[in-house]
Design a protein around this motif. Structure first.
Motif, short mmCIF file in Angstrom:
data_model
loop_
_atom_site.label_atom_id
_atom_site.label_comp_id
_atom_site.label_asym_id
_atom_site.label_seq_id
_atom_site.Cartn_x
_atom_site.Cartn_y
_atom_site.Cartn_z
N PHE A 152 11.55 -4.83 -8.38
CA PHE A 152 10.69 -4.70 -9.56
C PHE A 152 11.50 -4.84 -10.85
N THR A 153 12.78 -4.52 -10.80
CA THR A 153 13.63 -4.73 -11.98
C THR A 153 13.70 -6.21 -12.30
N SER A 180 0.82 -1.21 0.00
CA SER A 180 0.00 0.00 0.00
C SER A 180 0.86 1.27 0.00
N SER A 181 2.19 1.11 0.04
CA SER A 181 3.06 2.30 0.01
C SER A 181 3.03 2.92 -1.38
N GLN A 182 3.26 4.23 -1.44
CA GLN A 182 3.22 4.94 -2.72
C GLN A 182 4.30 4.42 -3.66
N ARG A 183 5.48 4.16 -3.14
CA ARG A 183 6.59 3.68 -3.97
C ARG A 183 6.24 2.34 -4.62
N TYR A 184 5.69 1.42 -3.83
CA TYR A 184 5.31 0.11 -4.35
C TYR A 184 4.23 0.26 -5.41
N GLU A 185 3.21 1.06 -5.13
CA GLU A 185 2.11 1.24 -6.07
C GLU A 185 2.59 1.83 -7.40
N GLU A 186 3.48 2.84 -7.33
CA GLU A 186 4.01 3.44 -8.56
C GLU A 186 4.86 2.45 -9.35
N ALA A 187 5.73 1.73 -8.64
CA ALA A 187 6.60 0.76 -9.30
C ALA A 187 5.76 -0.34 -9.95
N SER A 188 4.77 -0.82 -9.24
CA SER A 188 3.90 -1.86 -9.76
C SER A 188 3.15 -1.38 -11.00
N LYS A 189 2.63 -0.18 -10.94
CA LYS A 189 1.88 0.39 -12.07
C LYS A 189 2.77 0.47 -13.31
#
Length: 148
Positions: free
Chosen positions: A111-112, A57-66
Protein backbone atom coordinates in the motif's frame (compact mmCIF):
# COMPACT_ATOMS: atom_id res chain seq x y z
CA UNK A 1 -2.58 40.47 16.49
CA UNK A 2 -1.47 43.78 14.97
CA UNK A 3 -4.04 46.33 13.81
CA UNK A 4 -3.23 49.15 11.40
CA UNK A 5 -1.15 51.71 13.30
CA UNK A 6 -0.86 54.51 10.76
CA UNK A 7 1.39 52.65 8.33
CA UNK A 8 -1.48 51.43 6.14
CA UNK A 9 -1.06 47.71 6.87
CA UNK A 10 -3.15 45.62 9.25
CA UNK A 11 -1.81 42.16 10.03
CA UNK A 12 -5.20 41.20 11.47
CA UNK A 13 -7.02 42.27 8.30
CA UNK A 14 -4.45 40.50 6.12
CA UNK A 15 -4.83 37.30 8.17
CA UNK A 16 -8.62 37.35 7.90
CA UNK A 17 -8.89 38.28 4.23
CA UNK A 18 -5.76 37.07 2.43
CA UNK A 19 -4.55 33.89 4.14
CA UNK A 20 -5.95 30.52 3.11
CA UNK A 21 -6.86 28.70 6.31
CA UNK A 22 -7.48 24.99 5.98
CA UNK A 23 -8.51 22.24 8.37
CA UNK A 24 -4.98 20.94 8.88
CA UNK A 25 -6.13 17.84 10.74
CA UNK A 26 -8.18 16.62 7.77
CA UNK A 27 -5.68 17.81 5.16
CA UNK A 28 -2.39 16.71 6.75
CA UNK A 29 -3.20 13.93 9.24
CA UNK A 30 -5.90 11.85 7.53
CA UNK A 31 -4.57 8.51 8.80
CA UNK A 32 -4.72 9.78 12.37
CA UNK A 33 -8.33 10.83 11.83
CA UNK A 34 -9.06 7.15 11.10
CA UNK A 35 -6.83 5.25 13.54
CA UNK A 36 -6.11 7.91 16.17
CA UNK A 37 -2.81 9.20 17.49
CA UNK A 38 -2.06 6.70 20.25
CA UNK A 39 0.64 4.34 18.95
CA UNK A 40 -0.32 5.19 15.39
CA UNK A 41 3.27 5.16 14.07
CA UNK A 42 3.63 1.39 14.33
CA UNK A 43 0.06 0.70 13.27
CA UNK A 44 0.26 2.95 10.22
CA UNK A 45 3.61 1.50 9.19
CA UNK A 46 2.19 -2.03 9.49
CA UNK A 47 -0.90 -1.11 7.47
CA UNK A 48 1.00 0.66 4.70
CA UNK A 49 3.46 -2.22 4.38
CA UNK A 50 0.53 -4.61 3.83
CA UNK A 51 0.90 -6.32 0.44
CA UNK A 52 -1.73 -5.46 -2.14
CA UNK A 53 -2.19 -9.14 -2.99
CA UNK A 54 -3.45 -10.32 0.44
CA UNK A 55 -7.09 -11.33 0.90
CA UNK A 56 -9.11 -8.14 0.20
CA UNK A 57 -11.66 -9.15 2.84
CA UNK A 58 -9.01 -9.28 5.60
CA UNK A 59 -9.18 -6.56 8.26
CA UNK A 60 -5.61 -5.43 7.57
CA UNK A 61 -6.28 -5.00 3.83
CA UNK A 62 -9.55 -3.16 4.45
CA UNK A 63 -7.95 -0.75 6.94
CA UNK A 64 -4.93 -0.10 4.72
CA UNK A 65 -7.15 0.46 1.70
CA UNK A 66 -9.42 2.84 3.61
CA UNK A 67 -6.45 4.93 4.76
CA UNK A 68 -4.65 5.08 1.42
CA UNK A 69 -7.76 5.94 -0.57
CA UNK A 70 -8.77 8.53 2.05
CA UNK A 71 -5.36 10.19 1.69
CA UNK A 72 -5.40 10.06 -2.10
CA UNK A 73 -8.97 11.28 -2.53
CA UNK A 74 -9.53 13.87 0.20
CA UNK A 75 -6.24 15.14 1.65
CA UNK A 76 -3.32 17.29 0.58
CA UNK A 77 -0.76 15.02 2.20
CA UNK A 78 -0.04 12.58 5.01
CA UNK A 79 2.36 14.13 7.49
CA UNK A 80 5.13 11.68 8.31
CA UNK A 81 6.72 13.06 11.44
CA UNK A 82 9.88 11.95 13.14
CA UNK A 83 9.53 13.72 16.50
CA UNK A 84 12.18 11.40 17.87
CA UNK A 85 11.97 11.05 21.68
CA UNK A 86 9.22 13.69 21.87
CA UNK A 87 6.25 11.33 22.13
CA UNK A 88 5.42 8.27 24.20
CA UNK A 89 5.37 6.01 21.14
CA UNK A 90 7.63 6.31 18.08
CA UNK A 91 6.17 7.98 15.00
CA UNK A 92 6.13 6.37 11.58
CA UNK A 93 9.00 8.57 10.37
CA UNK A 94 11.16 7.43 13.28
CA UNK A 95 10.25 3.79 12.67
CA UNK A 96 10.99 4.04 8.94
CA UNK A 97 14.44 5.40 9.80
CA UNK A 98 15.39 2.29 11.80
CA UNK A 99 17.75 -0.13 10.04
CA UNK A 100 15.35 -3.07 10.51
CA UNK A 101 12.65 -1.18 8.59
CA UNK A 102 14.81 -0.19 5.64
CA UNK A 103 12.80 -0.23 2.43
CA UNK A 104 9.36 -0.46 4.06
CA UNK A 105 8.63 3.10 3.00
CA UNK A 106 8.84 2.03 -0.65
CA UNK A 107 8.11 -1.70 -0.56
CA UNK A 108 7.13 -3.06 -3.96
CA UNK A 109 3.57 -4.38 -4.15
CA UNK A 110 2.49 -2.69 -0.90
CA UNK A 111 0.00 0.00 0.00
CA UNK A 112 2.99 2.31 0.46
CA UNK A 113 3.84 1.85 -3.20
CA UNK A 114 0.20 2.53 -4.13
CA UNK A 115 0.24 5.70 -2.03
CA UNK A 116 3.45 6.90 -3.69
CA UNK A 117 2.15 6.05 -7.16
CA UNK A 118 -1.23 7.64 -6.53
CA UNK A 119 0.21 10.86 -5.18
CA UNK A 120 2.04 11.38 -8.47
CA UNK A 121 -0.27 9.86 -11.08
CA UNK A 122 -3.83 10.30 -9.78
CA UNK A 123 -5.84 13.49 -9.62
CA UNK A 124 -8.38 14.24 -6.91
CA UNK A 125 -11.95 14.85 -8.01
CA UNK A 126 -13.04 16.89 -5.00
CA UNK A 127 -14.43 20.33 -5.67
CA UNK A 128 -12.33 22.22 -3.12
CA UNK A 129 -10.21 22.02 -0.01
CA UNK A 130 -12.21 22.48 3.18
CA UNK A 131 -11.38 25.97 4.41
CA UNK A 132 -12.00 27.55 7.78
CA UNK A 133 -12.73 31.18 8.53
CA UNK A 134 -9.71 33.00 9.94
CA UNK A 135 -10.85 34.33 13.30
CA UNK A 136 -10.03 37.82 14.46
CA UNK A 137 -7.75 37.55 17.49
CA UNK A 138 -9.51 38.29 20.79
CA UNK A 139 -6.82 40.82 21.67
CA UNK A 140 -5.13 43.09 19.16
CA UNK A 141 -2.54 45.86 19.34
CA UNK A 142 -2.10 49.07 17.35
CA UNK A 143 1.57 48.76 16.50
CA UNK A 144 3.56 48.69 13.32
CA UNK A 145 4.91 45.35 12.15
CA UNK A 146 8.53 46.32 12.95
CA UNK A 147 7.87 48.21 16.17
CA UNK A 148 9.40 46.77 19.35
Amino acid sequence: MLEEAGDGFSCTNHWQNHVLCIDAFEEHWPAESIIGFNGMGQKLMDLLSCPLDVDPSSQRYEEASKIVWRILSRSSLQKVAHGKNLLAAPTMGTLWSLPENKGKDAAEGSFTELLRYGSVHLEQMREEVKCVVAPKPAKTMRKGVLEP
